[in-house]
Design a protein around this motif. Structure first.
Motif, PDB file in Angstrom:
ATOM      1  N   ARG A 110      -5.594   3.367   2.371  1.00  8.96           N
ATOM      2  CA  ARG A 110      -5.263   1.954   2.535  1.00  8.96           C
ATOM      3  C   ARG A 110      -3.929   1.787   3.265  1.00  8.96           C
ATOM      4  O   ARG A 110      -3.776   0.898   4.103  1.00  8.96           O
ATOM      5  CB  ARG A 110      -5.211   1.258   1.178  1.00  8.96           C
ATOM      6  CG  ARG A 110      -6.553   1.194   0.456  1.00  8.96           C
ATOM      7  CD  ARG A 110      -6.499   0.213  -0.705  1.00  8.96           C
ATOM      8  NE  ARG A 110      -5.444   0.541  -1.656  1.00  8.96           N
ATOM      9  CZ  ARG A 110      -5.593   1.327  -2.708  1.00  8.96           C
ATOM     10  NH1 ARG A 110      -6.775   1.886  -2.959  1.00  8.96           N
ATOM     11  NH2 ARG A 110      -4.595   1.569  -3.530  1.00  8.96           N
ATOM     12  N   ALA A 139      -5.136   5.368  -2.002  1.00 12.40           N
ATOM     13  CA  ALA A 139      -3.958   4.598  -1.612  1.00 12.40           C
ATOM     14  C   ALA A 139      -3.439   5.049  -0.252  1.00 12.40           C
ATOM     15  O   ALA A 139      -2.972   4.221   0.552  1.00 12.40           O
ATOM     16  CB  ALA A 139      -2.868   4.749  -2.673  1.00 12.40           C
ATOM     17  N   GLU A 157       0.827  -1.205   0.000  1.00 19.59           N
ATOM     18  CA  GLU A 157       0.000   0.000   0.000  1.00 19.59           C
ATOM     19  C   GLU A 157       0.865   1.260   0.000  1.00 19.59           C
ATOM     20  O   GLU A 157       0.559   2.242  -0.683  1.00 19.59           O
ATOM     21  CB  GLU A 157      -0.943  -0.008   1.202  1.00 19.59           C
ATOM     22  CG  GLU A 157      -1.887  -1.196   1.272  1.00 19.59           C
ATOM     23  CD  GLU A 157      -2.801  -1.302   0.065  1.00 19.59           C
ATOM     24  OE1 GLU A 157      -2.939  -0.298  -0.690  1.00 19.59           O
ATOM     25  OE2 GLU A 157      -3.393  -2.373  -0.138  1.00 19.59           O
TER      26      GLU A 157
END
Length: 419
Positions: free
Chosen positions: A197, A194, A142
């Protein structure tokens, strides 16, 4: 444009590429040891070891204890019209005695319980190690994607500056700037996703393993090929598998319990010493007595039940070994295939990045369209993301092999660690 598209962008990701140390993308060994030792599953297993040690001491000493008995009573003797009363009392001490074969069996049961606890501790530590490795690479994936989306956004902003220059020069219409800004906005959305996450992955990793310190940058390591054959990994991983060791230790423990239950078909005698005072101490009696239980059905049923339980444990150990052999094949195949997939993804990403460089240069010279430039950048980004994920998969699967072979993160706390 002097920059070289995504080739330079990947350098702007602040991802430290390291090929000199095979474990540069893993947390420090001392942090891993501390994180494993502090995990609740390992702490519970250590408590289980203490229970096993207590069980061994109990088996060695036995459950039998001395029993002290005593009593007093009044004795009345009637002779005609004469009644004689006396105070009588008695005292006895007794203790059941384990037969010699049961003493040996109990000692073996205590040792088996201790061995089971040791395997349980090793298995708990190994499972927690697997969890740490999985969460670590989840965070790395991630974080790497976050940085690559940031690099893509930086490139699109550079593209917007170039487009503005061409608009001022009258080479392209203003709507092309809108296209670039729209592409940048979409990349910003993907970057924020992103980032979310990555934050969640980091939080999960820190909550499970507070002893770990997350680095500021992600270290990318070039994957290494699996050169040893499957038979090598099969043998070494079976010989160092705590799960199988625990199942076999449990089967051994149950077999010894069955042997103890079978020995209990012959009951242990109880031996005692007794002293009695009667007729106001005029008569005194001392002696030794032995008592033996005569019941048989219950002990026989317990022995049969213990034998069945031992067979179940043995069958479960054999079934588990077949399962582990399948897991070994799966892990080996995954590691080998992941490396090959990364090689293909790396070649594709390199080619697409080179193509994006050429298309971007052509656009800056007025020899190509904006649509082709944005498309090539998008393709290069997707290929780079795919290559990064393939790289992480290849490294994680290889580390998983090493971990299961006890060649990674081994410590003195691991009974099977190499020394």
């Amino acid at each position: 444009m002097k920059h070289t598209g995504l080739t330079l962008a990947t350098a702007c990701l602040c991802l430290a590429a390291s090929f000199s140390h095979a474990e540069a993308d893993l947390p420090p060994h001392d942090q891993v040891d501390r994180a494993l030792d502090e995990h609740v599953l390992v702490l519970n297993a250590q408590a289980g070891m203490q229970i096993a040690q207590s069980e061994q001491r109990r088996r060695d000493t036995g459950d039998y204890e001395f029993t002290l008995q005593g009593g007093t009573y009044r004795d009345r003797l009637q002779e005609g019209n004469v009644q004689n009363d006396s105070r009588d009392w008695e005292i006895a001490i007794e203790r059941p005695l384990r037969l010699p074969n049961k003493v040996w069996i109990d000692s073996d049961i205590g040792a088996a319980a201790l061995a089971r606890g040791q395997h349980a501790l090793g298995d708990a530590r190994h499972e927690v190690s697997r969890q740490l490795l999985r969460l670590w690479f989840t965070w790395q994936r991630e974080q790497a994607q976050l940085l690559q989306w940031q690099a893509q956004l930086d490139l699109l902003q550079q593209q917007a500056a170039i487009t503005e220059k061409r608009i001022k020069a009258g080479d392209v219409p203003r709507m092309e700037l809108n296209q670039v800004n729209a592409a940048a906005a979409m990349s910003a959305v993907s970057m924020r996703q992103a980032k979310l996450r990555a934050a969640l992955a980091a939080d999960e990793l820190k909550r499970q393993f507070p002893a770990l310190s997350l680095p500021e940058t992600v270290t990318l390591v070039e994957p290494q090929a699996i050169t040893q054959p499957l038979t090598y990994w099969h043998d070494i991983m079976l010989n160092h598998n705590h799960e199988i060791g625990l199942a076999m230790a449990e089967a051994d423990f149950q077999r010894r319990l069955a042997a103890r239950a079978s020995a209990d078909r012959l009951p242990d005698p109880t031996v005692g010493l007794k002293y009695t005072s009667q007729l106001d101490s005029k008569q005194r009696i001392a002696g030794v007595y032995v008592s033996i239980p005569l019941g048989y059905s219950a002990r026989s049923a317990n022995a049969d039940s213990a034998q069945a339980q031992a067979r179940i444990a043995t069958d479960q150990a054999q079934a588990l070994q077949r399962k582990v052999e399948g897991d070994i094949y799966h892990a080996y195949t995954h590691a080998v295939s992941s490396y090959e997939i990364w090689q293909q993804a790396s070649a594709a990403a390199s080619a697409l990045r080179h193509n994006a460089d050429l298309v971007a240069r052509a656009y800056s010279l007025g020899e190509n369209s904006l649509d082709a430039t944005l498309l090539s950048r998008r393709q290069a980004l997707e290929a780079t993301l795919a290559e990064t994920l393939a790289r992480q998969d290849a490294n994680e699967s290889r580390y998983r092999l090493l971990l299961d072979a006890h060649s990674l993160w081994s410590s003195d706390n691991d009974a099977h660690s190499p020394h």
